[in-house]
Design a protein around this motif. Structure first.
Motif, PDB file in Angstrom:
ATOM      1  N   GLU A 156      37.783  73.362  41.605  1.00 34.79           N
ATOM      2  CA  GLU A 156      38.641  73.414  40.329  1.00 34.79           C
ATOM      3  C   GLU A 156      38.995  72.364  39.896  1.00 34.79           C
ATOM      4  N   THR A 157      38.762  72.040  38.409  1.00 32.57           N
ATOM      5  CA  THR A 157      39.280  70.810  37.738  1.00 32.57           C
ATOM      6  C   THR A 157      40.447  71.252  36.835  1.00 32.57           C
ATOM      7  N   PHE A 158      41.605  70.517  37.134  1.00 30.19           N
ATOM      8  CA  PHE A 158      42.857  70.616  36.097  1.00 30.19           C
ATOM      9  C   PHE A 158      42.835  69.492  35.313  1.00 30.19           C
ATOM     10  N   LEU A 159      42.980  69.803  34.145  1.00 32.69           N
ATOM     11  CA  LEU A 159      43.056  68.649  32.958  1.00 32.69           C
ATOM     12  C   LEU A 159      44.714  68.719  32.167  1.00 32.69           C
ATOM     13  N   ASP A 160      45.108  67.428  32.171  1.00 36.49           N
ATOM     14  CA  ASP A 160      46.250  67.237  31.309  1.00 36.49           C
ATOM     15  C   ASP A 160      47.707  68.087  31.870  1.00 36.49           C
ATOM     16  N   VAL A 161      47.560  67.858  33.231  1.00 35.37           N
ATOM     17  CA  VAL A 161      48.868  68.897  34.042  1.00 35.37           C
ATOM     18  C   VAL A 161      50.219  68.444  33.505  1.00 35.37           C
ATOM     19  N   ASP A 162      50.991  69.295  34.033  1.00 30.70           N
ATOM     20  CA  ASP A 162      52.331  68.916  33.769  1.00 30.70           C
ATOM     21  C   ASP A 162      53.056  68.343  35.045  1.00 30.70           C
ATOM     22  N   GLY A 163      54.319  67.705  34.794  1.00 33.36           N
ATOM     23  CA  GLY A 163      54.874  67.190  36.036  1.00 33.36           C
ATOM     24  C   GLY A 163      55.713  68.278  36.537  1.00 33.36           C
ATOM     25  N   GLY A 164      56.656  67.515  37.662  1.00 30.98           N
ATOM     26  CA  GLY A 164      57.627  68.597  38.309  1.00 30.98           C
ATOM     27  C   GLY A 164      57.084  69.599  39.161  1.00 30.98           C
ATOM     28  N   ARG A 165      57.691  70.770  39.515  1.00 27.48           N
ATOM     29  CA  ARG A 165      57.544  71.954  40.405  1.00 27.48           C
ATOM     30  C   ARG A 165      56.276  72.669  39.579  1.00 27.48           C
ATOM     31  N   ARG A 166      55.237  73.023  40.507  1.00 25.01           N
ATOM     32  CA  ARG A 166      54.193  73.735  40.110  1.00 25.01           C
ATOM     33  C   ARG A 166      53.408  73.108  38.893  1.00 25.01           C
ATOM     34  N   SER A 167      53.028  71.876  38.994  1.00 24.44           N
ATOM     35  CA  SER A 167      52.230  71.255  37.989  1.00 24.44           C
ATOM     36  C   SER A 167      50.928  72.018  37.693  1.00 24.44           C
ATOM     37  N   ILE A 168      50.514  72.397  38.768  1.00 28.15           N
ATOM     38  CA  ILE A 168      49.039  73.448  39.045  1.00 28.15           C
ATOM     39  C   ILE A 168      49.809  74.894  39.241  1.00 28.15           C
ATOM     40  N   ASP A 169      49.487  75.790  38.509  1.00 27.78           N
ATOM     41  CA  ASP A 169      49.969  77.076  38.918  1.00 27.78           C
ATOM     42  C   ASP A 169      48.856  77.914  38.604  1.00 27.78           C
ATOM     43  N   PHE A 170      47.999  78.209  39.568  1.00 27.83           N
ATOM     44  CA  PHE A 170      46.738  79.095  39.171  1.00 27.83           C
ATOM     45  C   PHE A 170      46.394  80.088  40.183  1.00 27.83           C
ATOM     46  N   THR A 171      46.365  81.421  39.603  1.00 30.69           N
ATOM     47  CA  THR A 171      45.665  82.382  40.359  1.00 30.69           C
ATOM     48  C   THR A 171      44.534  83.108  39.860  1.00 30.69           C
ATOM     49  N   GLU A 172      43.766  83.444  40.632  1.00 28.63           N
ATOM     50  CA  GLU A 172      42.667  84.464  40.319  1.00 28.63           C
ATOM     51  C   GLU A 172      42.641  85.557  41.073  1.00 28.63           C
ATOM     52  N   ASP A 173      42.844  86.765  40.355  1.00 31.54           N
ATOM     53  CA  ASP A 173      42.904  87.842  41.001  1.00 31.54           C
ATOM     54  C   ASP A 173      41.661  88.761  40.547  1.00 31.54           C
ATOM     55  N   VAL A 174      40.848  89.573  41.456  1.00 34.51           N
ATOM     56  CA  VAL A 174      39.696  90.299  41.282  1.00 34.51           C
ATOM     57  C   VAL A 174      39.863  91.698  41.800  1.00 34.51           C
ATOM     58  N   GLY A 175      39.933  92.700  40.869  1.00 32.01           N
ATOM     59  CA  GLY A 175      40.162  94.018  41.211  1.00 32.01           C
ATOM     60  C   GLY A 175      40.729  94.810  40.225  1.00 32.01           C
ATOM     61  N   CYS A 176      40.863  96.096  40.333  1.00 30.78           N
ATOM     62  CA  CYS A 176      41.239  97.046  39.506  1.00 30.78           C
ATOM     63  C   CYS A 176      42.686  96.622  38.862  1.00 30.78           C
TER      64      CYS A 176
END
Length: 350
Positions: A156-176
């Motif tokens: 995964e490539t993340f552009l223009d991230v924020d600073g601080g806690r959870r600069s990246i916060d990514f979740t991919e859920d697959v299901g009903c």
């Protein structure tokens, strides 16, 4: 923060500080698989599959009881059941890895295949779901910079991230994602396949606890990634590349240690409905966690064997009956047959 096109195609473009929850019923461009993932028959006690299988044929059952399970049922002395003795999640498999980032922050990778109930729905029959999840959370990155995250199931490539806690916060859920969830196939389509296991699984020494693919209490090297990196090595690691990710001048952090949870599926047998007080004649269906297993039963209270009545289809219970049954798997090279525990169900019929 934006999520750039990846090796999976363009997944999403997300505004800053928004958690990316990507919900698919089918994920395109998956690597070739030996066979589709499979699920066993539904356990009538919990309402969830007795086991889930990955594309390599590894079958895992819910990890409910024991030191190597993270989602213990409220009362381990009683069988898992819903509602009442199941908790909020049913873990078939999980793997997680952590690293330290700049400024004492944390990078977390969570990979799971688990059952549960739709948010706010509680333990209802039509709210059960099986979800395949990839979650990435990273703290204290350089605001506005770009970072590449490599993990066992993709890049995964993340552009223009924020600073601080959870600069990246990514979740991919697959299901009903919306009731009614009548079956569990949607949760088998995620990228999390095949499952990671300790790289010493099956070794004569140094392997995981017997009956498990890992131990969530012990970080360990793993095997199972379906991808190879540019150097030809399997991506059995968690790596982040980007400006100062590990501190001033440290642009790469990496770990190959994962906490892995997964209980190997043993042969089990089930009755539907279960015993108890019933009004009138009831049709009883028997099933085994292995669809190729044979089931034998008795209705006179004696222990079932391979010489007992073979189960050939649903049968009626018209009076109070003690039903005992056992599942026997296919014979191995030495002629021995895998055997389930004997199950006893007592039906009281008015």
């Amino acid at each position: 923060m934006t999520l750039a096109p990846s090796r999976w195609g363009t997944l999403a473009l997300l505004p800053a500080a928004l958690v990316a929850v990507l919900l698919f019923s089918v994920v395109c461009a998956l690597p070739a698989r030996a066979e589709p993932s499979r699920s066993g028959p539904v356990d009538p006690g919990t309402g969830f599959p007795a086991w889930l299988g990955d594309s390599e044929g590894l079958r895992l059952e819910p990890c409910f009881v024991g030191a190597n399970c993270s989602a213990i049922v409220p009362d381990p002395s009683r069988p898992p059941s819903a509602p009442g003795n199941i908790g909020d999640r049913v873990v078939y498999w999980s793997a997680s890895a952590e690293m330290t980032t700049r400024g004492g922050g944390r990078a977390l990778l969570q990979l799971t295949k688990q059952g549960g109930f739709l948010p706010a729905a509680g333990p209802k029959d039509d709210a059960r779901q099986v979800v395949s999840r990839i979650r990435i959370q990273v703290d204290n990155l350089v605001p506005g910079a770009a970072y590449k995250v490599t993990h066992p199931y993709g890049v995964e490539t993340f552009l223009d991230v924020d600073g601080g806690r959870r600069s990246i916060d990514f979740t991919e859920d697959v299901g009903c994602i919306q009731a009614p969830c009548s079956e569990f196939a949607a949760g088998l389509n995620g990228r999390v396949d095949p499952w990671l296991a300790w790289d010493t699984l099956g070794a004569p020494a140094g392997g995981p606890p017997a009956g498990y693919v890992g131990d969530p209490a012990i970080p360990h090297e793993v095997t199972g990634s379906p991808f190879s990196d540019a150097d030809g090595a399997r991506q059995n690691y968690f790596e982040i590349e980007g400006p100062d990710v590990g501190g001033p001048g440290v642009d790469v952090v990496r770990t190959d240690l994962f906490r892995v949870e997964g209980k190997l599926a043993g042969l089990a047998a089930f009755a539907d409905p279960k015993g108890g007080l019933h009004g009138g004649v009831r049709s009883v269906t028997l099933a085994a966690s292995d669809p190729d297993a044979e089931i034998f039963y008795t209705t006179d209270g004696t222990e079932p064997t391979a010489r007992s009545t073979p189960y050939e289809g649903p049968f009626d219970v018209a009076s109070s009956t003690t039903l005992k049954f056992v599942a026997l798997g296919e014979a191995g090279p030495a002629g021995d047959r895998p055997r389930s525990p004997v199950v006893t169900e007592t039906y009281h019929v008015d």
